[in-house]
Design a protein around this motif. Structure first.
Motif, mmCIF file in Angstrom:
data_model
loop_
_atom_site.group_PDB
_atom_site.id
_atom_site.type_symbol
_atom_site.label_atom_id
_atom_site.label_comp_id
_atom_site.label_asym_id
_atom_site.label_seq_id
_atom_site.Cartn_x
_atom_site.Cartn_y
_atom_site.Cartn_z
ATOM 1 N N VAL B 93 0.839 -1.203 0.000
ATOM 2 C CA VAL B 93 0.000 0.000 0.000
ATOM 3 C C VAL B 93 0.879 1.259 0.000
ATOM 4 C CG1 VAL B 93 -1.557 1.328 1.500
ATOM 5 C CG2 VAL B 93 -2.057 -1.064 0.985
ATOM 6 N N GLN B 94 1.913 1.190 0.838
ATOM 7 C CA GLN B 94 2.863 2.312 0.900
ATOM 8 C C GLN B 94 3.474 2.567 -0.483
ATOM 9 O OE1 GLN B 94 5.736 1.154 3.767
ATOM 10 N NE2 GLN B 94 5.685 3.102 4.831
ATOM 11 N N GLY B 95 3.943 1.511 -1.100
ATOM 12 C CA GLY B 95 4.612 1.629 -2.403
ATOM 13 C C GLY B 95 3.662 2.066 -3.504
ATOM 14 N N LEU B 96 2.404 1.603 -3.427
ATOM 15 C CA LEU B 96 1.433 1.997 -4.448
ATOM 16 C C LEU B 96 1.165 3.498 -4.389
ATOM 17 C CD1 LEU B 96 -1.147 -0.939 -4.342
ATOM 18 C CD2 LEU B 96 0.277 -0.295 -6.279
ATOM 19 N N CYS B 97 1.150 4.033 -3.164
ATOM 20 C CA CYS B 97 0.970 5.490 -3.023
ATOM 21 C C CYS B 97 2.076 6.222 -3.772
ATOM 22 C CB CYS B 97 0.996 5.888 -1.551
ATOM 23 S SG CYS B 97 -0.529 5.527 -0.709
#
Lengths: 59, 296
Positions: B93-97
């Motif tokens: 989720v962090q990386g997708l942001c």
């Protein structure tokens, strides 16, 4: 190599090996290690591992 | 005479994103309303995982358990499976942001909004199951060590991690959503997860291949070697997470650490890991990201 040789910086272990190291420490201590509370310095070398995970347990 | 037609051009990540966004809207679901959570579950009385998927299946520790013990282990192994998937989705989720709005590609960004929404709901769902019935989510033991990357290597690494967590988990989801002998709540969560993950996997595969083709040809040989070594190690480490001694202890297995070591070394378990990883490893080899099958 001795007890002060840096185990991550010198490539003896990679970050991927840390999980196995933590599980091995748990098996010796007989209880879980809270990874979130580990300071990076604890994984510096054999001396710091002993200080962090075993000395307080008198082992 | 038969007319010769050119094969259709492969779908780009932009076209694919448009199609996947449409499917996500059509299949939108509500994590707070769509799941009927039973008041309690019967730990030891019903199966929670397909027995063949329980991590100790086929090992001496498994053989030593009676049926109640095996069913009990299937519950704690499922809690571990949901916990490790949840922990795998957190950095995702962090990386997708970080990927949103980064490529100046409105279609890809629109799909990443759906991807994020769905991943967040998965974490809510897994967390709810673990907390409600086991009273906890198992902690992860991974530590992140800062690293310097070549241009594009961090994005490639990120999508490799995405695919590993999603494709290994999806094999389990597909098997368990079909298994009428396991607890309905387990089947339902596996079904819901697979429905979204099927889209995420298609997207991740396409984007990773594009990123690889864009960046890898410009990398130094040592960057390529380093990435391939890391990937093999990361896949193995991801598998090791499926063998959790804390879950074994909770299931009542006295020598939990020995049981774990025995399972990691057992030929039947190694064959299981190879079988589950096959499609993913084939993809890595077909794209050129890996040159050979890694040891598992």
């Amino acid at each position: 190599m001795d007890d002060r040789t840096p185990i991550l910086d010198s490539g003896i272990l990679s970050s991927l090996d840390v999980v196995e190291l933590v599980i091995f420490i748990e098996s010796l201590r007989g209880e879980e290690v809270d990874v979130d509370s580990i300071e990076p310095e604890a994984l510096l070398n054999v001396d710091s591992l002993f200080e962090t995970f075993f000395k307080a347990f008198g082992r | 005479m038969n007319a010769i037609t050119a094969p259709p051009a492969p779908e780009t990540s932009t076209q694919l994103s448009t199609r996947l966004s449409r499917a996500s809207v059509k299949k939108l679901w509500n994590v707070y309303g769509d799941i009927a959570w039973p008041e309690s579950v019967d730990i030891g009385g019903e199966w929670f995982m397909t027995p063949e998927l329980v991590s100790l299946y086929g090992t001496p520790a498994w053989d030593a358990l009676d049926e109640t013990g095996r069913k009990r282990l299937s519950f704690y192994d499922l809690v571990n499976f949901f916990s490790l998937t949840l922990h795998g989705e957190r950095p995702l989720v962090q990386g997708l942001c970080n990927q949103m709005y980064a490529r100046q590609n409105a279609e890809v960004t629109e799909y990443i909004h759906h991807f994020l929404d769905e991943e967040n709901k998965h974490m809510v769902m897994f967390g709810e199951f673990c907390s409600r019935y086991a009273g906890k989510v198992y902690a992860q033991k991974k530590l992140v060590v800062p690293k310097t990357y070549a241009k594009g290597e961090e994005d490639v690494t990120f999508f490799i991690k995405v695919l590993i967590v999603e494709e290994l988990g999806d094999y389990y989801n597909v098997m368990m959503q079909r298994d009428a002998s396991i607890a309905p709540i387990s089947r339902e969560i596996n079904r819901i997860h697979h429905a979204d993950e099927a889209r995420h996997i298609i997207f991740g595969r396409r984007l990773l291949a594009e990123l690889w083709n864009e960046h890898a040809p410009k990398w130094q040989p040592e960057t390529l070697t380093g990435l391939r070594t890391w990937l093999a190690g990361y896949l193995k480490a991801s598998w090791n997470d499926f063998y959790n001694p804390t879950a074994y202890k909770d299931a009542g297995i006295a020598d939990a650490y020995d049981a774990r070591q025995a399972a990691l070394a057992a030929e039947c378990c190694r064959e299981h890991r190879r079988r589950v990883s096959r499609k993913l490893v084939d993809y890595f080899i077909d794209t050129g990201i890996l040159e050979a099958e890694p040891a598992l």
